[in-house]
Write an enzyme that holds these catalytic residues in place. Structure first.
Site, PDB file in Angstrom:
ATOM      1  N   CYS A   3      13.874  10.026  69.356  1.00  0.00           N
ATOM      2  CA  CYS A   3      14.192   8.628  69.049  1.00  0.00           C
ATOM      3  C   CYS A   3      15.303   8.105  69.965  1.00  0.00           C
ATOM      4  O   CYS A   3      16.414   8.642  69.996  1.00  0.00           O
ATOM      5  CB  CYS A   3      14.611   8.514  67.588  1.00  0.00           C
ATOM      6  SG  CYS A   3      15.387   6.947  67.162  1.00  0.00           S
TER       7      CYS A   3
ATOM      8  N   CYS B 247      18.474   7.116  68.153  1.00  0.00           N
ATOM      9  CA  CYS B 247      19.250   8.286  67.745  1.00  0.00           C
ATOM     10  C   CYS B 247      20.075   8.815  68.917  1.00  0.00           C
ATOM     11  O   CYS B 247      21.237   9.200  68.758  1.00  0.00           O
ATOM     12  CB  CYS B 247      18.328   9.384  67.220  1.00  0.00           C
ATOM     13  SG  CYS B 247      17.257   8.886  65.844  1.00  0.00           S
TER      14      CYS B 247
ATOM     15  N   CYS C  91       0.410  -1.721  69.532  1.00  0.00           N
ATOM     16  CA  CYS C  91      -0.419  -2.924  69.427  1.00  0.00           C
ATOM     17  C   CYS C  91      -1.636  -2.796  70.331  1.00  0.00           C
ATOM     18  O   CYS C  91      -2.756  -3.180  69.953  1.00  0.00           O
ATOM     19  CB  CYS C  91       0.392  -4.175  69.804  1.00  0.00           C
ATOM     20  SG  CYS C  91       1.902  -4.406  68.831  1.00  0.00           S
TER      21      CYS C  91
ATOM     22  N   CYS D 126       3.836  -3.841  73.476  1.00  0.00           N
ATOM     23  CA  CYS D 126       3.881  -2.792  72.443  1.00  0.00           C
ATOM     24  C   CYS D 126       2.690  -1.845  72.580  1.00  0.00           C
ATOM     25  O   CYS D 126       1.530  -2.265  72.459  1.00  0.00           O
ATOM     26  CB  CYS D 126       3.892  -3.441  71.061  1.00  0.00           C
ATOM     27  SG  CYS D 126       3.551  -2.308  69.696  1.00  0.00           S
TER      28      CYS D 126
END
Length: 517
Positions: free
Chosen positions: A58, A61, A397, A394
């Site tokens: 991530c 993160c 998407c 995206c």
């Protein structure tokens, strides 16, 4: 980079921290690594501990990591020390599921094993400040000897000078309980201490590290709402530079935010800011004012429907209502133009700017929705409506697109009963009539016929999953056979199930979402 309604600049912070973080690695760590076996034995005995639930892949993160390490080291030096821990959710999947972790990083404050949401900043100084507040009681009793130090505990410290048995103390305590995460609250009962501070009880004084250092509350102390409004209005500087580290302070204030976009070395910057301070003082408590680096945050300017080509510029953002009011041309007297614009805004004379693509000719099975026709299409009482809000960049998407087209084909024969639609949320604003703002992509929502309530779709992103959801929630008879799936959609769905999917969520706080089911 987009600055969504609830936090915006935090996404920029994540990017900056990712770039800067490589220089902040530590050979040793003061952050405790937790596993399923050690979690309860470490967390439950602690009166206060902060736990991060993260995934190594991530980006948010990774951006948080150096700040989290710095905070852990600093907080261990407190008296008593405050511990910080973390859980790798790619390893401890069951533990994270038991804690209902929906995105990464998720931070929780535990008190003897009982969790509460962490709602503070994600930079080291903000984390440290937040946790030090958590270590204090919501309302601290402050002696005469402690008062001078207590007033500097944080950027904003509220002190009530009240006798021990004062009827006002109950109201102040309620406000302290409700807002302990945002401010430090103290109670001074000693009349001599109040006298030494130049205060005549009963009184509430706000001590600040900016602007005027002491502000006295002039309203009734037993007016809970009045106290809260006073805190919100006075807890931010009159005009300050806004950035990733302080945006949430403004986003959570609950009042509109006015931006002066300028180049850092702009020729008229200082003169304009001086004029803006006069307007800011006049409307304090109704509108917050900031200036922002226009070159660095040009995408934020565009998200507020400014062209982003000429500086300085000005815009007001109603964060709670999701509305934008841009003022592109300030003319030769920016201060005068801004004062007039803000007066019209406060007076309700301005119309919100809604960005929209042109209304398109519909040629495919999926209706291409734009902002200018939003109400007409989605609030057609005769039809159920399922809408995908997407971003062209995206990846998830793009993967969903063949399935979404197939779904449109499934319902093409009953378009008079149901609309399958998609909307590019980067080139179209979600109108206020929707009652929500899009914070991540793709966002999929369903509006049953005859109403205005929206339902979130959180199920399987397969033809079967969508068809089942529609059949359960539609008001019309829209039954179709979900079994016939074309090869393109089937292949895409198979790919989606082969490996985890991680969405970048641009809300505040910035999160990486867990894989869709």
């Amino acid at each position: 980079m987009r600055f969504p309604s609830r936090s915006a600049l935090l996404a920029t912070a994540a990017t900056a921290a990712t770039l800067a973080g490589v220089a902040c690695a530590h050979d040793t760590s003061d952050v405790i690594n937790l596993s399923k076996d050690s979690f309860k034995s470490v967390v439950d005995p602690e009166p206060l501990i902060l736990v991060e639930f993260f995934a190594p892949w991530c980006g948010h993160c990774k951006a948080l990591a150096p700040h989290y390490e710095e905070s852990a080291t600093a907080l261990l030096k407190e008296s008593p020390p405050i511990k910080i821990a973390k859980v790798d959710c790619t390893v401890e999947e069951d533990l994270c599921a038991s804690q209902d972790i929906q995105g990464y990083p998720t931070l929780k404050v535990f008190r003897n094993g009982t969790p509460a949401e962490y709602t503070g900043p994600r930079k080291a100084d903000g984390i440290i400040s937040y946790m030090k507040k958590q270590a204090l009681p919501s309302l601290s009793k402050v002696s005469a000897a402690e008062l001078a130090d207590f007033k500097t505990k944080d950027r904003v410290v509220a002190v009530a000078y009240l006798p021990e048995q004062s009827s006002h103390l109950s109201t102040f305590s309620k406000v302290a309980d409700k807002h302990r995460d945002a401010y430090v609250f103290g109670h001074v009962a000693d009349a001599e201490a109040a006298k030494a501070a130049g205060v005549t009880p009963p009184a509430v004084v706000l001590y600040r590290s900016f602007d005027e250092p002491e502000i006295k509350y002039t309203g009734p102390i037993d007016d809970e709402e009045g106290l809260e409004d006073f805190l919100k209005a006075q807890s931010v500087p009159l005009v300050d530079e806004v950035g990733p580290e302080n945006f949430m302070t403004y986003a959570e204030a609950g009042i509109p935010l006015a931006y002066y976009f300028t180049e850092v070395n702009g020729a008229n910057k200082d003169a304009d800011l001086k004029a803006i301070r006069e307007t800011a003082q006049k409307y304090r408590g109704k509108v917050n004012f900031v200036w922002i680096d226009a070159d660095k945050f040009v995408n934020h300017a565009k998200s507020l429907n400014l062209a982003g080509e000429s500086w300085p510029a000005f815009a007001i953002q109603d964060i709670q209502g999701g509305q934008k009011f841009p003022l592109e041309k300030l003319g030769s007297d920016a201060g005068k133009a801004i004062a007039s614009f803000v007066e019209d805004f406060v007076g309700g004379k301005l119309v919100a700017s809604i960005k929209s693509e042109p209304i398109q000719e519909q040629t495919g099975p999926v209706h291409v929705l734009v902002a200018d026709e939003f109400d007409k299409i989605v609030y057609d009482d005769k039809k159920d409506v399922l809408v995908e809000f997407y971003a062209p960049w995206c990846g998830h998407c793009k993967k969903l697109a063949p399935t979404w087209d197939t779904l449109g084909e499934r319902y093409a024969s009953i378009k008079d009963k149901i609309t399958i639609a998609k909307m590019d949320a980067t080139t179209n604003d979600i109108p206020p009539s929707a009652g929500f703002q899009v914070q991540s992509f793709p966002t999929i929502k369903f509006k049953p016929a005859g109403g205005r309530e929206w339902l979130d779709f959180n199920g399987d992103r397969t033809i079967e999953g969508f068809v089942e959801f529609i059949s359960l929630n539609a008001k019309n008879d829209v039954k179709v056979d979900p079994s016939a799936v074309n090869s393109t959609a089937a292949k895409t769905e198979a790919e989606q199930h082969e490996k985890p999917k991680h969405e970048e969520v641009s809300s505040a706080p910035a999160l990486c979402a867990r894989s869709p089911r």
